[in-house]
Scaffold this active site. Structure first.
Site, short mmCIF file in Angstrom:
data_model
loop_
_atom_site.label_atom_id
_atom_site.label_comp_id
_atom_site.label_asym_id
_atom_site.label_seq_id
_atom_site.Cartn_x
_atom_site.Cartn_y
_atom_site.Cartn_z
N HIS A 1 0.85 -1.20 0.00
CA HIS A 1 0.00 0.00 0.00
C HIS A 1 0.88 1.24 0.00
O HIS A 1 1.70 1.41 0.89
CB HIS A 1 -0.92 0.01 1.22
CG HIS A 1 -2.15 -0.83 1.03
ND1 HIS A 1 -3.35 -0.55 1.64
CD2 HIS A 1 -2.36 -1.92 0.28
CE1 HIS A 1 -4.24 -1.46 1.28
NE2 HIS A 1 -3.67 -2.31 0.45
N TYR B 1 -9.24 6.09 6.85
CA TYR B 1 -9.39 6.55 8.24
C TYR B 1 -10.38 7.71 8.22
O TYR B 1 -10.09 8.75 7.61
CB TYR B 1 -8.04 7.02 8.78
CG TYR B 1 -7.05 5.92 9.07
CD1 TYR B 1 -6.31 5.34 8.04
CD2 TYR B 1 -6.84 5.46 10.37
CE1 TYR B 1 -5.39 4.33 8.30
CE2 TYR B 1 -5.92 4.45 10.65
CZ TYR B 1 -5.20 3.89 9.61
OH TYR B 1 -4.29 2.88 9.88
N PRO C 1 -4.70 1.39 18.56
CA PRO C 1 -4.39 0.85 17.23
C PRO C 1 -4.47 1.86 16.07
O PRO C 1 -4.11 1.52 14.95
CB PRO C 1 -5.44 -0.26 17.03
CG PRO C 1 -6.51 0.03 18.01
CD PRO C 1 -5.90 0.78 19.14
N LYS D 1 0.75 0.64 15.04
CA LYS D 1 2.15 0.54 15.48
C LYS D 1 2.48 -0.66 16.37
O LYS D 1 3.65 -1.00 16.53
CB LYS D 1 2.53 1.82 16.24
CG LYS D 1 2.72 3.03 15.35
CD LYS D 1 4.07 2.99 14.65
CE LYS D 1 4.20 3.98 13.54
NZ LYS D 1 3.91 3.45 12.19
P1 RFL Z 1 0.83 -10.73 21.88
O1 RFL Z 1 0.47 -10.83 20.43
O2 RFL Z 1 -0.23 -10.33 22.83
O3 RFL Z 1 1.44 -12.14 22.28
C1 RFL Z 1 1.67 -12.49 23.61
C2 RFL Z 1 1.57 -13.99 23.73
O4 RFL Z 1 1.89 -14.39 25.04
C3 RFL Z 1 0.97 -15.38 25.46
N1 RFL Z 1 0.95 -15.38 26.93
C4 RFL Z 1 1.57 -16.32 27.67
N2 RFL Z 1 2.28 -17.42 27.33
C5 RFL Z 1 2.78 -18.17 28.33
N3 RFL Z 1 2.60 -17.90 29.66
C6 RFL Z 1 1.89 -16.81 30.04
N4 RFL Z 1 1.72 -16.53 31.34
C7 RFL Z 1 1.35 -15.96 29.02
N5 RFL Z 1 0.60 -14.82 29.05
C8 RFL Z 1 0.37 -14.50 27.77
C9 RFL Z 1 -0.33 -14.96 24.79
O5 RFL Z 1 -1.25 -16.03 24.68
C10 RFL Z 1 0.18 -14.49 23.45
O6 RFL Z 1 0.22 -15.51 22.49
O7 RFL Z 1 2.05 -9.75 22.11
P2 RFL Z 1 3.31 -9.37 21.17
O8 RFL Z 1 3.96 -10.60 20.64
O9 RFL Z 1 4.07 -8.38 21.93
O10 RFL Z 1 2.65 -8.68 19.88
C11 RFL Z 1 2.01 -7.44 19.98
C12 RFL Z 1 0.89 -7.35 18.94
O11 RFL Z 1 0.07 -8.48 19.04
C13 RFL Z 1 0.05 -6.08 19.13
O12 RFL Z 1 0.86 -4.98 19.46
C14 RFL Z 1 -0.71 -5.72 17.83
O13 RFL Z 1 -1.66 -6.70 17.52
C15 RFL Z 1 -1.39 -4.37 18.00
N6 RFL Z 1 -2.24 -4.03 16.85
C16 RFL Z 1 -1.70 -3.54 15.68
N7 RFL Z 1 -0.37 -3.43 15.55
C17 RFL Z 1 0.17 -3.00 14.36
O14 RFL Z 1 1.38 -2.89 14.26
N8 RFL Z 1 -0.60 -2.69 13.27
C18 RFL Z 1 -1.95 -2.80 13.33
O15 RFL Z 1 -2.60 -2.57 12.30
C19 RFL Z 1 -2.55 -3.21 14.57
N9 RFL Z 1 -3.87 -3.32 14.67
C20 RFL Z 1 -3.62 -4.21 16.93
C21 RFL Z 1 -4.42 -3.83 15.82
C22 RFL Z 1 -4.21 -4.74 18.06
C23 RFL Z 1 -5.57 -4.91 18.10
N10 RFL Z 1 -6.08 -5.49 19.26
C24 RFL Z 1 -6.99 -6.57 19.25
C25 RFL Z 1 -5.46 -5.19 20.53
C26 RFL Z 1 -5.78 -3.96 15.85
C27 RFL Z 1 -6.37 -4.47 16.99
C28 RFL Z 1 -7.86 -4.56 16.98
C1 PHB Z 2 -6.15 -3.72 10.66
O1 PHB Z 2 -6.19 -3.99 9.45
O2 PHB Z 2 -6.49 -4.52 11.53
C2 PHB Z 2 -5.71 -2.36 11.08
C3 PHB Z 2 -5.18 -1.50 10.15
C4 PHB Z 2 -4.77 -0.23 10.53
C5 PHB Z 2 -4.92 0.16 11.85
C6 PHB Z 2 -5.43 -0.70 12.80
C7 PHB Z 2 -5.83 -1.98 12.40
O3 PHB Z 2 -4.56 1.42 12.21
#
Ligand code: RFL
Ligand code: PHB
Length: 399
Positions: free
Chosen positions: A80, A209, A301, A305
């Site tokens: 993109h 957005y 989100p 980042k």
């Molecule tokens: P995670 O992915 O939460 O993984 C942590 C893992 O640890 C496990 N865990 C344990 N395992 C063993 N013993 C324990 N006691 C434990 N406690 C927990 C969990 O089950 C899990 O598997 O953290 P990590 O690896 O630091 O990754 C971070 C990302 O997942 C997070 O920052 C992103 O998803 C945030 N985020 C976005 N980030 C982006 O860069 N671009 C995006 O477009 C974006 N969109 C989003 C998002 C997060 C969202 N939500 C649901 C919070 C959109 C959404 C809706």
């Molecule tokens: C997504 O596709 O899940 C997404 C994309 C951009 C954002 C947050 C989530 O800023």
């Protein structure tokens, strides 16, 4: 690993959590010949299906390629070159390459990144235990830290030289740092995101957005036939409170323009609500425990980042661990927390600014509304303001 293992495992790096942070760290250590054990509390299907991020910065995509995990990403990811801002029924496209000297982003879901990294680890890497819950990190300030865990009803211990706390915001790693040594910074928001997946091609070729008096909306995508869509909703909303028809009506209202653009509707296959939070835990290191990703920091989100920060942390950490393990040079480990926190705070700043610019606060006054519109208008008409957004969105360099 099969059903048999001894209750005491010895390894160099104990990695808690198999989200993107833990999985990429494991891969980078495998590639450098440093052994590790990954403990993940959930099962594989759950980890591979958890809907989350969708946008990879160029530096993140490059890091995955360098780790040998870029094959499917490069075949199936969607490059993109911009995003669209919508406000006051107008649209403004932000063109990344022309504003940033050639940078762009990739749409490739976190679920897919995790699947690719899990497959790599299981085909020849060290142990990755699903259903293995870390209970506590002990002796982090010594040279022989330990992780106590429970797997298949039995308790065990991982003895190691370093612990990587990659266990997300709700994990246990952070608790091993004595409160007197910790400073936390936090902001919660009085709204959340209702996120849905829909079996319908995206209505626009780039992410949209949208700022609207009724609240924020985001049109994202997963594949050429699957859309990912978000609506700002009040904090505490239950996804079940929203009928599918109401979700489409509201998305249409908030993203509507005056130029004949149409939102495509289709069957919604999943809906969930995500709270919004900004959070930083300083420092990101305690002795031989290193916190990474969501275990150390959360961003709302809106700036896309979170996943990118997690990747930045583990790239920095892997380099430092490999150097320390090979030569005893502590410089990288000593600099780890400060190096990451500089990047983290830039992401906090940007994510906060995007959130404030695009969401409607429940107490917003007409004055606040006008300020948001003025900010959007400035981005739409002033190259330096637009470039500032484009640079931050496409990502700061990893070091
Ligand atoms: P995670 O992915 O939460 O993984 C942590 C893992 O640890 C496990 N865990 C344990 N395992 C063993 N013993 C324990 N006691 C434990 N406690 C927990 C969990 O089950 C899990 O598997 O953290 P990590 O690896 O630091 O990754 C971070 C990302 O997942 C997070 O920052 C992103 O998803 C945030 N985020 C976005 N980030 C982006 O860069 N671009 C995006 O477009 C974006 N969109 C989003 C998002 C997060 C969202 N939500 C649901 C919070 C959109 C959404 C809706
Ligand atoms: C997504 O596709 O899940 C997404 C994309 C951009 C954002 C947050 C989530 O800023």
């Amino acid at each position: 690993m099969g059903g048999k293992y001894t209750p005491v495992m010895r390894t160099t790096v104990a990695i808690i959590g198999a989200g993107p942070a833990g999985l990429l760290l494991a891969r980078l250590l495998d590639a450098a010949g440093v052994d590790s054990v990954v403990l993940e509390s959930r099962d594989r299907a759950y980890v591979e299906r958890r809907q989350r991020a969708g946008i990879l910065e160029q530096g993140t995509a490059d890091a995955l390629r360098a780790a040998g995990a870029g094959g499917r990403m490069d075949r199936e990811g969607l490059p993109h070159a911009g995003i669209e801002l919508r406000f006051a029924r107008r649209r403004h496209r932000v063109d990344f390459p022309s504003l940033t000297g050639g940078r762009s982003v990739l749409v490739y879901a976190q679920t897919e990144v995790c699947k690719d990294l899990i497959a790599l680890r299981l085909s020849g890497g060290g142990p990755l235990l699903f259903g293995a819950e870390a209970l506590a990190v002990e002796d982090a300030e010594t040279h022989r830290p330990r992780v106590r865990y429970r797997h298949e009803g039995r308790e065990g211990v991982v003895e190691c030289a370093y612990v990587a706390g990659c266990d997300g915001f709700w994990g246990v790693s952070r608790r091993a740092v004595p409160p007197a040594l910790v400073q936390t910074y936090e902001r919660t928001y009085p709204f959340a995101w209702l996120g849905v997946l829909a079996d319908v091609p995206p209505s626009h070729d780039e992410l949209v957005y949208a700022r609207h008096d009724r609240g924020f909306a985001l049109l994202s995508q997963r594949t050429p036939t699957v859309s990912r869509l978000y609506l700002q909703v009040p904090e505490g909303t239950d996804a079940a409170d929203w009928s599918h028809g109401d979700i489409w009506d509201e998305l249409e209202r908030r993203t509507g323009t005056d130029d004949g653009w149409r939102l495509r509707r289709g069957p919604i296959t999943a809906a969930s609500v995500t709270p919004m939070r900004s959070y930083v835990h300083e420092p990101m290191r305690h002795g031989r425990l290193f916190l990474t990703g969501d275990a150390a920091h959360i961003v709302p989100p809106t700036g896309a980042k979170g996943l990118n920060l997690a990747v930045g942390d583990v790239v920095t950490l892997a380099r430092a661990l490999v150097a320390h393990h090979a030569t005893g040079d502590p410089a990288g480990l000593d600099a780890y927390s400060a190096t990451c926190l500089r990047r983290v705070w830039q992401a906090e700043r940007f994510s906060y600014a995007m959130t404030a610019m695009l969401h409607r606060h429940p107490d917003a006054t007409p004055f606040d509304d006008r300020l948001q519109l003025a900010q959007l208008d400035r981005i739409a008409t002033t190259r330096s303001a637009e470039a500032d957004l484009a640079e931050a969105y496409t990502g700061f360099p990893l070091d």
